[in-house]
Design an enzyme around this catalytic site. Structure first.
Site, short mmCIF file in Angstrom:
data_model
loop_
_atom_site.label_atom_id
_atom_site.label_comp_id
_atom_site.label_asym_id
_atom_site.label_seq_id
_atom_site.Cartn_x
_atom_site.Cartn_y
_atom_site.Cartn_z
N THR A 273 -3.16 -65.99 -20.09
CA THR A 273 -3.55 -67.27 -20.70
C THR A 273 -3.02 -67.25 -22.13
OG1 THR A 273 -5.59 -66.43 -21.68
CG2 THR A 273 -5.72 -67.17 -19.38
N TYR B 274 -19.83 -70.52 -23.96
CA TYR B 274 -19.26 -69.17 -23.78
C TYR B 274 -20.34 -68.16 -23.43
CZ TYR B 274 -17.89 -64.45 -25.15
OH TYR B 274 -17.70 -63.08 -25.16
N ASN C 145 -20.79 -63.65 -42.93
CA ASN C 145 -19.39 -64.09 -42.78
C ASN C 145 -18.66 -64.21 -44.12
OD1 ASN C 145 -19.75 -64.24 -40.02
ND2 ASN C 145 -20.17 -66.44 -40.02
N ASN D 119 -19.66 -57.91 -32.37
CA ASN D 119 -18.31 -58.39 -32.76
C ASN D 119 -17.34 -57.24 -33.00
OD1 ASN D 119 -20.11 -60.72 -33.40
ND2 ASN D 119 -18.16 -61.61 -34.06
N THR E 73 -21.36 -59.11 -23.74
CA THR E 73 -21.46 -59.37 -25.17
C THR E 73 -22.90 -59.48 -25.63
OG1 THR E 73 -21.03 -61.09 -26.83
CG2 THR E 73 -21.09 -61.81 -24.56
N ASP E 74 -23.13 -59.19 -26.90
CA ASP E 74 -24.48 -59.35 -27.46
C ASP E 74 -24.88 -60.83 -27.54
OD1 ASP E 74 -22.80 -60.14 -29.55
OD2 ASP E 74 -23.74 -58.88 -31.07
N HIS F 54 -24.62 -72.97 -33.81
CA HIS F 54 -24.17 -71.70 -34.39
C HIS F 54 -25.30 -70.67 -34.45
CE1 HIS F 54 -21.38 -69.98 -37.77
NE2 HIS F 54 -21.59 -69.12 -36.78
P1 NAD Z 1 -9.26 -61.97 -25.36
O1 NAD Z 1 -9.49 -63.43 -25.31
O2 NAD Z 1 -8.48 -61.38 -26.48
O3 NAD Z 1 -8.53 -61.50 -24.01
C1 NAD Z 1 -8.89 -62.00 -22.75
C2 NAD Z 1 -7.81 -61.59 -21.75
O4 NAD Z 1 -8.22 -62.04 -20.44
C3 NAD Z 1 -6.43 -62.21 -22.02
O5 NAD Z 1 -5.42 -61.26 -21.88
C4 NAD Z 1 -6.32 -63.31 -20.96
O6 NAD Z 1 -4.98 -63.57 -20.58
C5 NAD Z 1 -7.13 -62.69 -19.82
N1 NAD Z 1 -7.66 -63.71 -18.90
C6 NAD Z 1 -8.33 -64.85 -19.22
N2 NAD Z 1 -8.63 -65.55 -18.11
C7 NAD Z 1 -8.15 -64.82 -17.06
C8 NAD Z 1 -8.16 -65.02 -15.65
N3 NAD Z 1 -8.72 -66.10 -15.09
N4 NAD Z 1 -7.60 -64.07 -14.86
C9 NAD Z 1 -7.01 -62.97 -15.41
N5 NAD Z 1 -6.97 -62.74 -16.75
C10 NAD Z 1 -7.53 -63.66 -17.56
O7 NAD Z 1 -10.69 -61.31 -25.25
P2 NAD Z 1 -11.26 -59.99 -25.94
O8 NAD Z 1 -11.73 -60.31 -27.30
O9 NAD Z 1 -10.31 -58.88 -25.72
O10 NAD Z 1 -12.57 -59.77 -25.04
C11 NAD Z 1 -12.50 -59.02 -23.83
C12 NAD Z 1 -13.87 -59.00 -23.19
O11 NAD Z 1 -14.81 -58.42 -24.08
C13 NAD Z 1 -14.42 -60.39 -22.85
O12 NAD Z 1 -15.05 -60.32 -21.59
C14 NAD Z 1 -15.42 -60.68 -23.96
O13 NAD Z 1 -16.45 -61.51 -23.49
C15 NAD Z 1 -15.92 -59.28 -24.27
N6 NAD Z 1 -16.38 -59.06 -25.67
C16 NAD Z 1 -15.57 -59.38 -26.72
C17 NAD Z 1 -16.01 -59.09 -28.02
C18 NAD Z 1 -15.16 -59.43 -29.23
O14 NAD Z 1 -15.63 -59.32 -30.35
N7 NAD Z 1 -13.89 -59.80 -29.06
C19 NAD Z 1 -17.26 -58.49 -28.22
C20 NAD Z 1 -18.05 -58.18 -27.11
C21 NAD Z 1 -17.58 -58.45 -25.83
O1 DAU Z 2 -20.70 -60.98 -30.69
C1 DAU Z 2 -19.65 -60.74 -29.83
C2 DAU Z 2 -18.75 -61.95 -29.77
O2 DAU Z 2 -18.03 -61.99 -30.99
C3 DAU Z 2 -17.78 -61.94 -28.58
O3 DAU Z 2 -18.53 -62.02 -27.40
C4 DAU Z 2 -16.80 -63.12 -28.65
O4 DAU Z 2 -15.85 -63.02 -27.60
C5 DAU Z 2 -16.08 -63.06 -29.99
O5 DAU Z 2 -15.22 -64.17 -30.11
C6 DAU Z 2 -17.09 -63.04 -31.13
O6 DAU Z 2 -17.79 -64.31 -31.22
P1 DAU Z 2 -18.09 -64.99 -32.64
O7 DAU Z 2 -18.30 -66.42 -32.44
O8 DAU Z 2 -19.13 -64.22 -33.38
O9 DAU Z 2 -16.67 -64.68 -33.36
P2 DAU Z 2 -15.70 -65.56 -34.28
O10 DAU Z 2 -14.66 -64.65 -34.82
O11 DAU Z 2 -15.28 -66.82 -33.62
O12 DAU Z 2 -16.67 -65.96 -35.49
C7 DAU Z 2 -17.35 -64.96 -36.24
C8 DAU Z 2 -18.25 -65.70 -37.22
O13 DAU Z 2 -17.42 -66.36 -38.19
C9 DAU Z 2 -19.10 -66.78 -36.59
O14 DAU Z 2 -20.37 -66.80 -37.22
C10 DAU Z 2 -18.35 -68.08 -36.88
C11 DAU Z 2 -17.67 -67.77 -38.21
N1 DAU Z 2 -16.37 -68.44 -38.41
C12 DAU Z 2 -15.42 -68.30 -37.45
C13 DAU Z 2 -14.19 -68.91 -37.58
C14 DAU Z 2 -13.14 -68.78 -36.51
C15 DAU Z 2 -16.13 -69.15 -39.58
O15 DAU Z 2 -16.99 -69.25 -40.46
N2 DAU Z 2 -14.91 -69.77 -39.73
C16 DAU Z 2 -13.93 -69.69 -38.76
O16 DAU Z 2 -12.84 -70.29 -38.95
#
Ligand code: NAD
Ligand code: DAU
Length: 349
Positions: free
Chosen positions: A36, A163, A262, A192, A138-139, A289
């Site tokens: 994606t 989400y 943040n 995060n 995720t938390d 939020h």
């Molecule tokens: P990301 O968005 O960077 O990556 C998601 C990946 O999944 C991409 O490579 C995308 O191509 C693939 N994907 C999406 N839809 C798909 C589908 N239908 N079939 C096959 N592949 C598909 O996400 P991330 O930040 O690496 O997060 C990975 C996992 O960890 C997620 O499940 C997310 O909920 C969880 N998570 C993320 C965070 C964070 O802070 N990023 C924290 C806690 C948990």
């Molecule tokens: O807690 C785990 C989660 O953390 C994961 O499950 C999600 O996949 C991951 O995207 C992340 O979610 P958040 O919403 O916490 O992350 P994000 O980076 O989008 O935002 C972090 C914080 O910063 C949130 O309080 C929103 C704020 N923010 C974010 C963006 C993109 C801003 O203030 N300005 C911005 O432009």
């Protein structure tokens, strides 16, 4: 050699995970990813290892998933694939439900069918030795906290965004496959993440990139929302620890006791880049939020002995440095060029 299926391995956490595992463990890794907008094969281009296989495919597609299990004799799954960005889920919730909930169920079905010793017997709870399905959650499924308290594994689920609601739903279907069919599973719920290769729609890479370009830094609301930040490599080690030693059916929270507002993060980034605060702009808050997330990591630290290795100071410094020294990676995403990488690398003929 045993085969591990990693879903979503072209994303931020999955790609860091694959690199870590190839370095440290003897598993064949099949990376199933639909590529994606969030999947980027450039992130994995330096892997030159016969144990690594990439399959372009969608977790919602039963035929593809079945064929991956059958072709590669998968015995363990680490399920990362998801739509992961809260802001996108507010605008376009549908794909969050189909991928995060239905896609997870397709994977669970395939795992059950391939691993159960009597797949046609609905009462059979006997599985091949050592199989495991790890669901990376995720938390955010716990909703939001006030100024005090921490999320434990028994905190009731109260997701607030499309989400987090989709992730909570997927957690429940994973739990149901364990309770009903005895499928060996674990669910991890991490806070995060930050580190290299994160798509620049998320707070830290977005702010680094915009700060460097001299653009405004959009902080939502009053900027006092709190997140509990963990380096992606610490998360990856925690997931593998759970995969290896987690108790079947259990949930494990993952976090490093590192709560930051943040706006504090944005200021730290500016400081590391040698810039003042004048680019910060407070903008309209994100709808629904969540105010504060904070993880109680007692279970994983005491039962499984996992501990984060990074301090936030070191992790953030290295992360800012990584984005500054990898402008091509960011530029290709911003320009959209990264999306053509698959066609270039895998084109037939
Ligand atoms: P990301 O968005 O960077 O990556 C998601 C990946 O999944 C991409 O490579 C995308 O191509 C693939 N994907 C999406 N839809 C798909 C589908 N239908 N079939 C096959 N592949 C598909 O996400 P991330 O930040 O690496 O997060 C990975 C996992 O960890 C997620 O499940 C997310 O909920 C969880 N998570 C993320 C965070 C964070 O802070 N990023 C924290 C806690 C948990
Ligand atoms: O807690 C785990 C989660 O953390 C994961 O499950 C999600 O996949 C991951 O995207 C992340 O979610 P958040 O919403 O916490 O992350 P994000 O980076 O989008 O935002 C972090 C914080 O910063 C949130 O309080 C929103 C704020 N923010 C974010 C963006 C993109 C801003 O203030 N300005 C911005 O432009």
């Amino acid at each position: 050699m045993k085969t591990l299926l990693v879903t979503g391995g072209a994303g931020f956490i999955g790609s860091n995970f694959i690199k870590m595992l190839l370095e440290n463990e003897q598993w064949r890794i099949v990376n199933l990813d639909a590529l994606t907008y969030a999947g980027n094969l450039e992130t994995l281009q330096d892997i030159d290892d016969p144990r690594y296989v990439f399959v372009k495919g969608d977790i919602r597609d039963r035929e593809t998933v079945e064929s991956v299990f059958a072709t590669y004799d998968v015995t363990r799954v680490i399920h990362f694939a998801a739509e992961s960005h809260v802001d996108r889920s507010i605008v376009e919730p549908d794909v969050f439900l189909t991928t995060n909930v239905l896609g997870t169920q397709v994977l669970l079905d395939a795992a059950k069918r391939h691993w159960n010793l009597r797949p046609d017997d609905k009462h059979s709870r006997d599985y091949s030795e050592g199989v495991k399905f790890v669901h990376v959650s995720t938390d955010e499924v716990y909703g939001t906290l006030g100024p005090d308290g921490l999320f434990t594994e028994t905190t009731p689920l109260a997701p607030n965004s499309p989400y987090s609601a989709s992730k909570a739903s997927s957690d429940l279907i994973v739990r149901a496959y364990h309770e009903t069919y005895g499928l060996p599973v674990n669910i991890t719920r991490c806070s995060n993440n930050y580190g290299p290769y994160q798509f620049p729609e998320k707070l830290i890479p977005l702010m680094i990139q915009r700060a460097e370009r001299g653009e405004t830094l959009p902080v939502y609301g009053d900027g006092q929302q709190i997140r509990d930040w963990l380096h992606v490599k610490d998360h990856c080690v925690a997931i593998w620890t759970v995969a290896e030693r987690g108790r079947d059916g259990d949930v494990y929270n993952i976090g490093g006791n590192n709560e930051q507002a943040n706006v504090t993060i944005v200021r730290l980034i500016l400081e590391l880049l040698g810039k003042d605060d004048s680019q910060i702009t407070f903008v309209t808050d994100r709808p629904g939020h969540d105010r504060r997330y904070a993880i109680d990591n007692t279970k994983i630290t005491t039962e499984l002995g996992w501990r984060p290795a990074y301090t936030f100071d070191q992790g953030l410094r290295e992360t800012v440095d990584w984005y500054v020294t990898h402008p091509d990676w960011i530029d290709h995403i911003v320009s959209g060029d990264y999306a053509h990488y698959y066609d270039k690398m895998y084109a037939k003929g």
